[in-house]
Design a protein around this motif. Sequence first.
Motif, PDB file in Angstrom:
ATOM      1  N   ALA A 106     -10.159 -12.463   1.176  1.00 29.44           N
ATOM      2  CA  ALA A 106      -9.837 -11.785  -0.081  1.00 29.44           C
ATOM      3  C   ALA A 106      -9.922 -12.729  -1.271  1.00 29.44           C
ATOM      4  O   ALA A 106     -10.305 -12.321  -2.364  1.00 29.44           O
ATOM      5  CB  ALA A 106      -8.433 -11.169   0.008  1.00 29.44           C
ATOM      6  N   PHE A 107      -9.536 -13.998  -1.068  1.00 29.01           N
ATOM      7  CA  PHE A 107      -9.509 -14.965  -2.171  1.00 29.01           C
ATOM      8  C   PHE A 107     -10.275 -16.211  -1.751  1.00 29.01           C
ATOM      9  O   PHE A 107      -9.681 -17.182  -1.288  1.00 29.01           O
ATOM     10  CB  PHE A 107      -8.067 -15.317  -2.540  1.00 29.01           C
ATOM     11  CG  PHE A 107      -7.256 -14.138  -2.962  1.00 29.01           C
ATOM     12  CD1 PHE A 107      -7.311 -13.665  -4.262  1.00 29.01           C
ATOM     13  CD2 PHE A 107      -6.456 -13.480  -2.051  1.00 29.01           C
ATOM     14  CE1 PHE A 107      -6.567 -12.573  -4.644  1.00 29.01           C
ATOM     15  CE2 PHE A 107      -5.716 -12.373  -2.432  1.00 29.01           C
ATOM     16  CZ  PHE A 107      -5.779 -11.913  -3.727  1.00 29.01           C
ATOM     17  N   PHE A 175      -1.019 -16.288   2.833  1.00 29.02           N
ATOM     18  CA  PHE A 175      -1.114 -15.162   1.873  1.00 29.02           C
ATOM     19  C   PHE A 175      -2.518 -14.564   1.923  1.00 29.02           C
ATOM     20  O   PHE A 175      -2.705 -13.346   1.951  1.00 29.02           O
ATOM     21  CB  PHE A 175      -0.852 -15.637   0.440  1.00 29.02           C
ATOM     22  CG  PHE A 175       0.554 -16.120   0.193  1.00 29.02           C
ATOM     23  CD1 PHE A 175       1.636 -15.441   0.717  1.00 29.02           C
ATOM     24  CD2 PHE A 175       0.790 -17.242  -0.583  1.00 29.02           C
ATOM     25  CE1 PHE A 175       2.930 -15.880   0.485  1.00 29.02           C
ATOM     26  CE2 PHE A 175       2.083 -17.689  -0.818  1.00 29.02           C
ATOM     27  CZ  PHE A 175       3.148 -17.010  -0.286  1.00 29.02           C
ATOM     28  N   ASN A 176      -3.492 -15.457   1.922  1.00 28.80           N
ATOM     29  CA  ASN A 176      -4.886 -15.037   1.901  1.00 28.80           C
ATOM     30  C   ASN A 176      -5.227 -14.179   3.125  1.00 28.80           C
ATOM     31  O   ASN A 176      -5.847 -13.122   3.007  1.00 28.80           O
ATOM     32  CB  ASN A 176      -5.749 -16.296   1.885  1.00 28.80           C
ATOM     33  CG  ASN A 176      -7.061 -16.084   1.182  1.00 28.80           C
ATOM     34  OD1 ASN A 176      -7.498 -14.954   1.007  1.00 28.80           O
ATOM     35  ND2 ASN A 176      -7.689 -17.163   0.797  1.00 28.80           N
ATOM     36  N   VAL A 179      -3.550 -10.645   3.091  1.00 34.91           N
ATOM     37  CA  VAL A 179      -4.256  -9.707   2.217  1.00 34.91           C
ATOM     38  C   VAL A 179      -5.606  -9.342   2.830  1.00 34.91           C
ATOM     39  O   VAL A 179      -6.008  -8.170   2.831  1.00 34.91           O
ATOM     40  CB  VAL A 179      -4.429 -10.298   0.804  1.00 34.91           C
ATOM     41  CG1 VAL A 179      -5.243  -9.371  -0.072  1.00 34.91           C
ATOM     42  CG2 VAL A 179      -3.076 -10.562   0.173  1.00 34.91           C
ATOM     43  N   ASN A 183      -6.382  -5.580   3.721  1.00 35.40           N
ATOM     44  CA  ASN A 183      -7.137  -4.944   2.653  1.00 35.40           C
ATOM     45  C   ASN A 183      -8.652  -4.999   2.789  1.00 35.40           C
ATOM     46  O   ASN A 183      -9.345  -4.424   1.974  1.00 35.40           O
ATOM     47  CB  ASN A 183      -6.744  -5.595   1.313  1.00 35.40           C
ATOM     48  CG  ASN A 183      -6.199  -4.580   0.342  1.00 35.40           C
ATOM     49  OD1 ASN A 183      -6.022  -3.427   0.702  1.00 35.40           O
ATOM     50  ND2 ASN A 183      -5.946  -5.005  -0.877  1.00 35.40           N
TER      51      ASN A 183
ATOM     52  N   LEU B  17      -5.070  -0.600  -2.420  1.00 37.14           N
ATOM     53  CA  LEU B  17      -4.255  -1.499  -3.231  1.00 37.14           C
ATOM     54  C   LEU B  17      -5.106  -2.668  -3.683  1.00 37.14           C
ATOM     55  O   LEU B  17      -6.035  -3.067  -2.994  1.00 37.14           O
ATOM     56  CB  LEU B  17      -3.074  -2.039  -2.415  1.00 37.14           C
ATOM     57  CG  LEU B  17      -2.063  -1.029  -1.905  1.00 37.14           C
ATOM     58  CD1 LEU B  17      -1.145  -1.692  -0.892  1.00 37.14           C
ATOM     59  CD2 LEU B  17      -1.249  -0.486  -3.070  1.00 37.14           C
ATOM     60  N   ASN B  18      -4.733  -3.209  -4.829  1.00 34.71           N
ATOM     61  CA  ASN B  18      -5.449  -4.378  -5.321  1.00 34.71           C
ATOM     62  C   ASN B  18      -5.066  -5.620  -4.504  1.00 34.71           C
ATOM     63  O   ASN B  18      -3.917  -5.804  -4.130  1.00 34.71           O
ATOM     64  CB  ASN B  18      -5.099  -4.578  -6.796  1.00 34.71           C
ATOM     65  CG  ASN B  18      -5.773  -5.795  -7.360  1.00 34.71           C
ATOM     66  OD1 ASN B  18      -5.283  -6.905  -7.186  1.00 34.71           O
ATOM     67  ND2 ASN B  18      -6.902  -5.603  -8.002  1.00 34.71           N
ATOM     68  N   HIS B  19      -6.063  -6.473  -4.254  1.00 36.42           N
ATOM     69  CA  HIS B  19      -5.813  -7.704  -3.503  1.00 36.42           C
ATOM     70  C   HIS B  19      -4.728  -8.558  -4.137  1.00 36.42           C
ATOM     71  O   HIS B  19      -3.839  -9.065  -3.470  1.00 36.42           O
ATOM     72  CB  HIS B  19      -7.088  -8.566  -3.468  1.00 36.42           C
ATOM     73  CG  HIS B  19      -8.135  -8.069  -2.539  1.00 36.42           C
ATOM     74  ND1 HIS B  19      -7.883  -7.161  -1.546  1.00 36.42           N
ATOM     75  CD2 HIS B  19      -9.446  -8.395  -2.436  1.00 36.42           C
ATOM     76  CE1 HIS B  19      -8.999  -6.922  -0.885  1.00 36.42           C
ATOM     77  NE2 HIS B  19      -9.970  -7.664  -1.411  1.00 36.42           N
ATOM     78  N   ARG B  20      -4.849  -8.708  -5.452  1.00 34.59           N
ATOM     79  CA  ARG B  20      -3.932  -9.631  -6.118  1.00 34.59           C
ATOM     80  C   ARG B  20      -2.502  -9.104  -6.092  1.00 34.59           C
ATOM     81  O   ARG B  20      -1.545  -9.868  -5.992  1.00 34.59           O
ATOM     82  CB  ARG B  20      -4.382  -9.878  -7.569  1.00 34.59           C
ATOM     83  CG  ARG B  20      -5.646 -10.716  -7.634  1.00 34.59           C
ATOM     84  CD  ARG B  20      -5.825 -11.271  -9.017  1.00 34.59           C
ATOM     85  NE  ARG B  20      -6.184 -10.245  -9.963  1.00 34.59           N
ATOM     86  CZ  ARG B  20      -5.913 -10.310 -11.272  1.00 34.59           C
ATOM     87  NH1 ARG B  20      -5.274 -11.347 -11.757  1.00 34.59           N
ATOM     88  NH2 ARG B  20      -6.293  -9.351 -12.073  1.00 34.59           N
ATOM     89  N   LEU B  22      -1.203  -7.225  -3.740  1.00 35.53           N
ATOM     90  CA  LEU B  22      -0.726  -7.434  -2.374  1.00 35.53           C
ATOM     91  C   LEU B  22      -0.310  -8.889  -2.192  1.00 35.53           C
ATOM     92  O   LEU B  22       0.717  -9.196  -1.586  1.00 35.53           O
ATOM     93  CB  LEU B  22      -1.853  -7.068  -1.412  1.00 35.53           C
ATOM     94  CG  LEU B  22      -1.493  -6.547  -0.038  1.00 35.53           C
ATOM     95  CD1 LEU B  22      -0.527  -5.393  -0.132  1.00 35.53           C
ATOM     96  CD2 LEU B  22      -2.760  -6.100   0.681  1.00 35.53           C
ATOM     97  N   LEU B  23      -1.125  -9.796  -2.726  1.00 38.59           N
ATOM     98  CA  LEU B  23      -0.808 -11.220  -2.638  1.00 38.59           C
ATOM     99  C   LEU B  23       0.524 -11.505  -3.318  1.00 38.59           C
ATOM    100  O   LEU B  23       1.359 -12.254  -2.810  1.00 38.59           O
ATOM    101  CB  LEU B  23      -1.908 -12.046  -3.293  1.00 38.59           C
ATOM    102  CG  LEU B  23      -1.643 -13.547  -3.298  1.00 38.59           C
ATOM    103  CD1 LEU B  23      -2.347 -14.200  -2.130  1.00 38.59           C
ATOM    104  CD2 LEU B  23      -2.090 -14.195  -4.574  1.00 38.59           C
TER     105      LEU B  23
END
Lengths: 602, 246
Positions: A106-107, A175-176, A179, A183, B17-20, B22-23
């Motif tokens: 995700a990031f 965290f990464n 998500v 997601n 949901l937006n990734h950020r 959720l983070l």
Amino acid sequence: MTSFPLQISRPIHPTGIWNWITTIDHKKIGILYGVSAFILFIIGGIEAMLMRAQLASSNLKIIDPELYNQLFTMHGTTMIFLAIMPMGAAFFNYLIPLQIGARDVAFPRLNAFSYWTFLAGAIILNASWFLGGAPNAGWFGYAPITGKAYNVGHGIDFWIISLQVLGIASLAAAFNFIVTIINMRAPGMTFSRLPVFTWMSFITAILLVLAFPVITVALIELQFDRFYGTNFFITSAGGNPILWQHLFWVFGHPEVYILILPAMGIVSEILPTFSKKPLFGYPVVILSGIIIGFMGWMVWSHHMFTVGLGPVANSVFALTTMAIAIPTGVKIFNWLGTLWKGSLTLNTPMLYAIGFILTFTIGGISGVMHSQAASDAQQQDTYFIVAHIHYVLFGGSLIAILGGIYYWFPKFTGRMYDEKMGKLGFYAFFIAMQITFFPMHFTGLNGMPRRIYTYGSEYGWDFWNLISTIGVLLLAISMVIFIYNIVSSWIGGEKASGDPWDARTLEWSISSPPPEYNFAVIPTIEYRDDWWEKKMLGKTSEEITSDDVHLPQPSYWPFIASLGLLIAGFGIILSIPVAILGASITMIGVYAWSFEPVNDPH
Amino acid sequence: MSEPNNHSTHEDTTTGLNHRKLLMWAFLGSDCMFFASLIATYLVYKGKSVTGPDPIDLFSIPVTSVSTFVLLMSSMSMVLAYAALTKGSLKGFRVWMLSTAIMGMTFLGFQVFEFRDFTVNEVKISCEENSPKYIELESKLSSKQKSDYKKQCADGIEEAHVEFGMTPRTNLFGTTFFVLTGFHGAHVTLGVIWLLSLFFYSFKRGAVSAERHLDVDLAALYWHFVDIVWIVIFTVVYLFGVYEGF
């Protein structure tokens, strides 16, 4: 797009070393993690070999006691935080996006930051050898031995700061992955179809996110005691060293599952593939993993049975510890059920996976033995504990990781390893492991304490210690075989097809190594073990390639933010202006990063 | 795949949901454990200090109630800033955003004042024989403070001014109090920097807009979280520290 004054031109198509420094491709970061962790694993192994040399016989004087203390502290800290955890992270990085049908995490930039920050922590810890001596208080650093009054050098400071930096890396990665897994699943990839490895990684990431802040606070308290004269663990001011033990093990026990759950995930991928059967009782295996992750929070005081918390506390924690053996046992039977009447292929990864079941069961049994508080009082701080921890971490986590390296080697590198050498390496490794660690059960039950640098011949510990030391030499040879096999196969191995094992999960549906964008078309998932089911139904289509997939572009900033943390880490210990410089570099990195678009507009 | 843009309300993700976002929630969960550990440390050591001062000797509930009120109100103005932005009023956003940051800074000002006040705290003790104040404080005073009291009274004055301050090194209360509230203050400081960055960034055309409300939404989530943590700290540390029966 941005007005940030430090905007420098973006590394669009870097080559060579800059390619690796600026990469945000999860596959390359996975390889960086794996190779770095393996080098650190060898360093930790050399530390262990030095200790075994000193213990080969009674009254040896190869290593002096102070160096010995540093060796066992660094060995434990290195193996847990710098070898097994990041090797797990290597698999998370490489495999999770492939298993869920995504093109990256995700990031992606945060992912690069995690890796470089991990490397910074590793450098800070190991630099202590050259800057006044390594930490020497054991990997769980009990107060007050870590306090300024009893430990004047900088060793403990390096230990504290490096663990804080590693904590930042682990948290960012966790965290990464949380998500990513929630997601970024491909259409149809529900949680009930998620590959077991990804499921176990998901639980691991949740444990990390909740457990690491606890040790962060414990380390902050210790750091403030040492740096600024606070009283957290100062007994004369009323401070209680038992608080350190509680905080450490509230983190430390979930940490044990952070180390073993990815290994269980790896084994749960290898066994079905080479048994030509679906994993026996998929929902039960997942549920057991969740229960282990949940109950891992209720057993920490079994590390403290001899502290004197009282019969009620000891009984409760004895019961919860016995109870947590149940979901673990359930998994063992599920793996056996997977093998049962399967059409087994006994190649190298499969041998490692079966080896895992055997040795992990032995480690689990000695674990249940310690759960009896009364019997644990006899075993506390003896080699029996050392035997247990090595059976579950070395014979559990590490053996599964080595098996995983062989299993996914074709996917990682696009080449096949040498099967004959792989099997030879396995047998050497497996036998050497038993020779090294099994005798520690005997020396432990005969009363040999852990962490002593030598012992008298009158205790009768000589024979089994010598056997252990011989075992370590064999282990080293087996690792040489492993490394030779991996390196030579990586350079000149036979080319691997996309699916050399006729395997089950999504990562095998694409070429080896995968293209930069992973999937030209994001797959639609219809079954658990989707790739296998589609092969059986003849529903697979020719893999297509694409040169029109937009991927996030490389970036300098994650590396620069981590570099700042490295400098700040040294600065906090050695010189405040340097710390401020490092913190400023990190700030600049983070600011520039947050103003940098994911992709430059064209 | 990349961090998705936040130009539309529906996100192209598995859950929508937006990734950020959720983070951010995962981070806040983690931060809960951070403060839980610090508060647990505080509670374990509550009343275990070998010397004074104790909470009751230092805290002024009216003063801290004011700063608490200001911080709570800042959450409200944060909500108003976000609401103004989603309605497309950039001016409203700037007004409420700046007032949120100012209230945050006010809270920090109170904290600095309070920290300083605690370190330089003095107590007046009458020099009469068996002074009730002296008897009350005798077990809390260090030997240095006691000899200071006796030295002052030997000069024949009626009332001695004894230094009775607290630093992180003084006792367990000082250690746990300053580290817990200090880390909360650090969180507030980070929040203020974030809010001010958004405020100044909003003067760049199109940088902060209703379509890009998520940037503000994330800062707001963080801000509210820091506020909630303060409610716990105010209750557990201040109120329970001063009022008997808790």
